[in-house]
Design a protein around this motif. Sequence first.
Motif, PDB file in Angstrom:
ATOM      1  N   ALA A   1     -14.510  12.888 -45.061  1.00 38.36           N
ATOM      2  CA  ALA A   1     -14.704  11.434 -45.105  1.00 38.36           C
ATOM      3  C   ALA A   1     -16.077  11.034 -44.580  1.00 38.36           C
ATOM      4  N   LEU A   2     -16.690  11.882 -43.767  1.00 37.13           N
ATOM      5  CA  LEU A   2     -17.948  11.508 -43.106  1.00 37.13           C
ATOM      6  C   LEU A   2     -19.196  12.045 -43.788  1.00 37.13           C
TER       7      LEU A   2
ATOM      8  N   GLN B   1      -9.459   4.463 -44.516  1.00 39.55           N
ATOM      9  CA  GLN B   1      -9.871   4.137 -45.878  1.00 39.55           C
ATOM     10  C   GLN B   1     -10.246   5.357 -46.716  1.00 39.55           C
ATOM     11  N   ARG B   2     -10.723   6.435 -46.068  1.00 40.91           N
ATOM     12  CA  ARG B   2     -11.343   7.517 -46.829  1.00 40.91           C
ATOM     13  C   ARG B   2     -10.822   8.932 -46.546  1.00 40.91           C
TER      14      ARG B   2
ATOM     15  N   GLU C   1     -14.477   1.582 -35.523  1.00 38.51           N
ATOM     16  CA  GLU C   1     -14.983   1.610 -36.899  1.00 38.51           C
ATOM     17  C   GLU C   1     -14.788   2.973 -37.542  1.00 38.51           C
ATOM     18  N   LEU C   2     -14.983   4.025 -36.765  1.00 33.16           N
ATOM     19  CA  LEU C   2     -14.744   5.374 -37.288  1.00 33.16           C
ATOM     20  C   LEU C   2     -13.302   5.521 -37.751  1.00 33.16           C
TER      21      LEU C   2
ATOM     22  N   THR D   1     -11.254  14.363 -41.765  1.00 31.84           N
ATOM     23  CA  THR D   1     -12.358  13.761 -41.020  1.00 31.84           C
ATOM     24  C   THR D   1     -13.714  14.206 -41.555  1.00 31.84           C
TER      25      THR D   1
ATOM     26  N   GLU E   1     -11.132   3.235 -38.572  1.00 31.97           N
ATOM     27  CA  GLU E   1     -10.887   2.403 -39.751  1.00 31.97           C
ATOM     28  C   GLU E   1     -11.450   3.063 -41.010  1.00 31.97           C
ATOM     29  N   TRP E   2     -12.605   3.706 -40.891  1.00 25.33           N
ATOM     30  CA  TRP E   2     -13.172   4.419 -42.038  1.00 25.33           C
ATOM     31  C   TRP E   2     -12.255   5.578 -42.467  1.00 25.33           C
TER      32      TRP E   2
END
Length: 384
Positions: free
Chosen positions: A117-118, A258-259, A251-252, A114, A254-255
Amino acid sequence: MHRQDLHTALKMLEDQGLRRRRRTLESPQGAHVLVDGKPYIAFASNDYLGLAGHPELIEATQKAVLEWGVGGGASHLVSGHFGAHDKLEDALARFVGQDDTLLFSNGYMANLGTVTALVGRGDAIFADKLNHASLNDACVLSRAEFRRFQHNDISALARLLETTPARTKLIVADAVYSMDGDVAPIREMVALSDRHDAWLLLDDAHGFGVLGPNGRGSLLANDVRSPRAIYMATLGKAAGVAGAFVAGNAELIEWLVQRARTYIYTTAQPPMLAATLLKSLELIEREEWRRERLHEVINQLKAGLSGLPWSLMPSDTPIQPLVIGDNGDALRVTEALRDMGLWVPAIRPPTVPPGTARLRISLSAAHVSEDIDKLCAALQQLAR
């Protein structure tokens, strides 16, 4: 470290009372266990609700093995995402009052995935100094600016947020601190994250299942919601099984799909565990008596340890740290308790600050009053 230096380094750990040793359980996890061939009353695990050996979870696992097999076989994004995973993610999102969730193999991987990715270079992280190692490692690996504030010091956090030039900001904190047993000022943190447009990642490994209405966790215990709040909890403590999840807005999540590298590049959790966790969620929600029992044993322990020369840290959670101070003294106390059939781990630096070696007394709904009485009597005897 060079190979020839290992012997010296290990000897130094031994001399400082910092060398750790594993104990082998020969029974299921629970309040009463068999360790290295000897029976103990255990105050050493995070099985706070007594679910790790629950017969309904065992039955659910047996059924799930027949339906889903044993292994995940592949990563979630290749061919390892099963219907059991889907159902559990949906159930967890509803349970903690968030839009969506993502399953991880464990809490360490959830935090690493987490955070990295952010945020990255040019971004800023603000972290409590007593955060879990997994959060600290995630912050370092992210390459973002890593600023730490004194434990639970909201004023210090506010000053850091007010002066940072970073556009993307992330606050990270434990919701319940694993070695002190106290809780974060969550409402104030959410307010700051909203005011400064910062993400807030809360690690609720020790609050999920224990705190909040029906055990729904620390965010709902504080009755706060925010699109900037990211909720992480583990499933091997109060839930009694294994794994972790991150919850937040759609959206978080889903991100992260992806990441989050620790999600993308690892084999999926076995689907039989996800199916078992659905039953665990049901028990957590349904059996309020388990949390009521926890409060009873917490109060009984506090009353029974009054007057000791060692101090219990202020905690209303199942984590009750008894500070001894010296590493050697803490080891001697824990060994003496072990001789009496009581398993209470000694926690020493670097896990806790120097001079604060402690017994980490972990309580469970599975403990009976006699268990607590025996521990209190033994500690009172050793103190004399």
